[in-house]
Enzyme design. Sequence first.
Site, PDB file in Angstrom:
ATOM      1  N   SER A 192      -4.997  -9.767  37.049  1.00 12.02           N
ATOM      2  CA  SER A 192      -4.379 -10.983  36.518  1.00 12.02           C
ATOM      3  C   SER A 192      -2.902 -11.059  36.898  1.00 12.02           C
ATOM      4  O   SER A 192      -2.268 -10.059  37.262  1.00 12.02           O
ATOM      5  CB  SER A 192      -4.516 -11.017  34.988  1.00 12.02           C
ATOM      6  OG  SER A 192      -3.688 -10.029  34.412  1.00 12.02           O
ATOM      7  N   GLN A 248     -18.529  -4.019  43.019  1.00 16.91           N
ATOM      8  CA  GLN A 248     -17.405  -3.268  42.449  1.00 16.91           C
ATOM      9  C   GLN A 248     -17.560  -3.143  40.943  1.00 16.91           C
ATOM     10  O   GLN A 248     -17.612  -4.148  40.231  1.00 16.91           O
ATOM     11  CB  GLN A 248     -16.098  -3.990  42.792  1.00 16.91           C
ATOM     12  CG  GLN A 248     -14.849  -3.359  42.231  1.00 16.91           C
ATOM     13  CD  GLN A 248     -13.621  -4.204  42.530  1.00 16.91           C
ATOM     14  OE1 GLN A 248     -13.662  -5.425  42.453  1.00 16.91           O
ATOM     15  NE2 GLN A 248     -12.524  -3.558  42.873  1.00 16.91           N
ATOM     16  N   GLY A 249     -17.610  -1.931  40.430  1.00 14.90           N
ATOM     17  CA  GLY A 249     -17.769  -1.689  39.002  1.00 14.90           C
ATOM     18  C   GLY A 249     -16.470  -1.260  38.344  1.00 14.90           C
ATOM     19  O   GLY A 249     -16.315  -0.090  37.966  1.00 14.90           O
ATOM     20  N   TYR A 250     -15.530  -2.187  38.229  1.00 14.82           N
ATOM     21  CA  TYR A 250     -14.245  -1.899  37.592  1.00 14.82           C
ATOM     22  C   TYR A 250     -14.147  -2.547  36.210  1.00 14.82           C
ATOM     23  O   TYR A 250     -14.116  -1.878  35.198  1.00 14.82           O
ATOM     24  CB  TYR A 250     -13.099  -2.412  38.464  1.00 14.82           C
ATOM     25  CG  TYR A 250     -12.681  -1.526  39.623  1.00 14.82           C
ATOM     26  CD1 TYR A 250     -13.400  -0.396  39.982  1.00 14.82           C
ATOM     27  CD2 TYR A 250     -11.557  -1.840  40.375  1.00 14.82           C
ATOM     28  CE1 TYR A 250     -13.015   0.396  41.051  1.00 14.82           C
ATOM     29  CE2 TYR A 250     -11.151  -1.057  41.444  1.00 14.82           C
ATOM     30  CZ  TYR A 250     -11.886   0.063  41.779  1.00 14.82           C
ATOM     31  OH  TYR A 250     -11.474   0.836  42.837  1.00 14.82           O
ATOM     32  N   SER A 251     -14.073  -3.890  36.177  1.00 13.70           N
ATOM     33  CA  SER A 251     -13.762  -4.611  34.932  1.00 13.70           C
ATOM     34  C   SER A 251     -14.829  -4.413  33.866  1.00 13.70           C
ATOM     35  O   SER A 251     -16.022  -4.293  34.164  1.00 13.70           O
ATOM     36  CB  SER A 251     -13.597  -6.105  35.212  1.00 13.70           C
ATOM     37  OG  SER A 251     -12.485  -6.338  36.046  1.00 13.70           O
ATOM     38  N   GLU A 264      -0.419 -11.355  34.988  1.00 14.18           N
ATOM     39  CA  GLU A 264       0.392 -10.514  34.105  1.00 14.18           C
ATOM     40  C   GLU A 264       0.426  -9.070  34.610  1.00 14.18           C
ATOM     41  O   GLU A 264       1.492  -8.429  34.634  1.00 14.18           O
ATOM     42  CB  GLU A 264      -0.169 -10.561  32.678  1.00 14.18           C
ATOM     43  CG  GLU A 264       0.009 -11.902  31.981  1.00 14.18           C
ATOM     44  CD  GLU A 264      -0.991 -12.961  32.435  1.00 14.18           C
ATOM     45  OE1 GLU A 264      -0.811 -14.135  32.076  1.00 14.18           O
ATOM     46  OE2 GLU A 264      -1.950 -12.617  33.163  1.00 14.18           O
ATOM     47  N   GLU A 283      -8.287  -3.595  50.031  1.00 18.19           N
ATOM     48  CA  GLU A 283      -8.872  -4.931  49.870  1.00 18.19           C
ATOM     49  C   GLU A 283      -7.946  -6.017  50.394  1.00 18.19           C
ATOM     50  O   GLU A 283      -8.400  -7.014  50.946  1.00 18.19           O
ATOM     51  CB  GLU A 283      -9.156  -5.174  48.388  1.00 18.19           C
ATOM     52  CG  GLU A 283      -9.715  -6.549  48.089  1.00 18.19           C
ATOM     53  CD  GLU A 283      -9.866  -6.804  46.596  1.00 18.19           C
ATOM     54  OE1 GLU A 283     -10.556  -7.771  46.243  1.00 18.19           O
ATOM     55  OE2 GLU A 283      -9.290  -6.051  45.782  1.00 18.19           O
ATOM     56  N   SER A 306     -19.008  -9.291  40.975  1.00 13.83           N
ATOM     57  CA  SER A 306     -19.435 -10.231  42.008  1.00 13.83           C
ATOM     58  C   SER A 306     -20.581  -9.651  42.816  1.00 13.83           C
ATOM     59  O   SER A 306     -20.536  -8.506  43.272  1.00 13.83           O
ATOM     60  CB  SER A 306     -18.271 -10.555  42.947  1.00 13.83           C
ATOM     61  OG  SER A 306     -17.220 -11.174  42.250  1.00 13.83           O
TER      62      SER A 306
END
Length: 385
Positions: free
Chosen positions: A364, A123-126, A366, A244, A158
Site C-alpha cells: 500500500s 504468491q502467498g504473502y498477504s 502507506e 518484481e 492473484s
Amino acid sequence: MDDDEQFRREVRDWLAANVTDQLRGVGGPGRENEAYPQRLAFTRRLAAAGWTCLAWPVAHGGRGASLARQVIFHEEYARSGAPARVDHIGTTMVGPTLIALGTERQRRRFLPRIAAVDELWCQGYSEPGAGSDLAGVTTRARLDGDQWVITGQKVWTSLAHVADWCFVLARTEPVPDGGPRHAGLSYLLVPMRQPGITVRPIRQLTGDSEFNEVFFDDARTERDLVVGEPGQGWRVAMATLGFERGAATVGQQIGFQRDLDDLVALARRTGAIADPVLRERIVRAWVELSVLRAHTLRALAGPPSAGTASEIKLLWSRWRQGLGELAMAVLGSAGAAADPGDEEVQRWRRLFLFSRADTIYGGSDEIQRTIVAERVLGLPRQDRR
C-alpha cells in the site's frame, strides 16, 4: 544498424508474426481471466522462441540480456498490443529468487518448468490481518518428519485458481522476545494441487475474480523446499519483491501511454477536449507520465538503491488511479448511464474500478512511504510491536 536496434527489429518481427487480432489487447489487470487458454498457449509460444526469461543467466535457461535489451523487449511487447502474459509471477519473481538464493537442486527442479511455462505460480504473502505489513503473517508451518505442514490463510492471491505452485511466507519459529517481528519466517515452495488447499474466488468491483482466498489445512511440502535458511524468509521475501519491479515496469508505462492516447482520442470525438479544465488535466497526465518514464529508466540504469522500487510503485499507482478518474470525467454521464454492452465505456469503467486497488496491492501507499521515510530519508522507525 547497431546490435540493440537489430534486437529491436527481431522482437518486432516476431511479435508482428505471432500477435493475432484475437489476442491483441486481451488480459491484464482486472481482466486476468479473459481468453486465458489462448493467452497461456501464446505465452508458451513466447517461451519456445526464447522470449520469456531474457534477464536470466544463460546457464539457467535465459538470454542474459542487458538492461537495454530488456527495456527494448518490454517496449515492443507493449506497443504490439500482445496479450497479457500468464507467467510473470514465475519468470519475474520466483525464478530470479531461486537463481539468487535457491539451492542447486531447487534450480534444477523448478527453473526449466518456469521457463517453459509448464508450471505456473502464485504468491502467498498477504493475509486478512497482514496485508502490506508482511511481518504480521500468522500462517504457520511445522516440520513433521521430512515435510512441512502448513496451516493458515492467504488472501488477494492473484491467479491461485490456475497456479501449480505457491511461494508461501509462513511463521516457522516464534518471534523472539524483544526481537524483530519478521524473525522466524520462512519462504516455502508449496504445491497447490493437494487436498489440504482450498481456493475461493473473490469477486471484484469489475465483476471478475482473479483474486482469491487460499486456505491451508495441514497442507504439505517437502522439507528441502524452503528457500534460504528456515527462519530467514524475510530476506528472501524482500528479494522477491525487488525482482518484481524491474524492466517490465517500462513496458507497463508504454501501456499507460497507449491508454492515455486512447483517452485523448475519445475526448476529441466527444468534444470533451474543449473543456479547459479537462484539457489541463490531460496535459498534466502526459507530463507526469513522461517524468515517471524518465525516473524509472534512470533508476533502473543506476546502482541498486533502497527505496527505488517503492518510489516507482508510488508514482505509477497514483498516476494510473488518476487516469481512471480522468476517464470518468471525460465520459461524463455516459460513464454511469451507458448501455452495459458499450465496450468502450466498459473499458474505462473497468480501468476506473480496478485502479482503486492500485494504491493497495503490491504494498500500500502507506507502507511504501514508510519504506522511503526510513530507508532513504533516515527518519526514525515506527514502533510496530
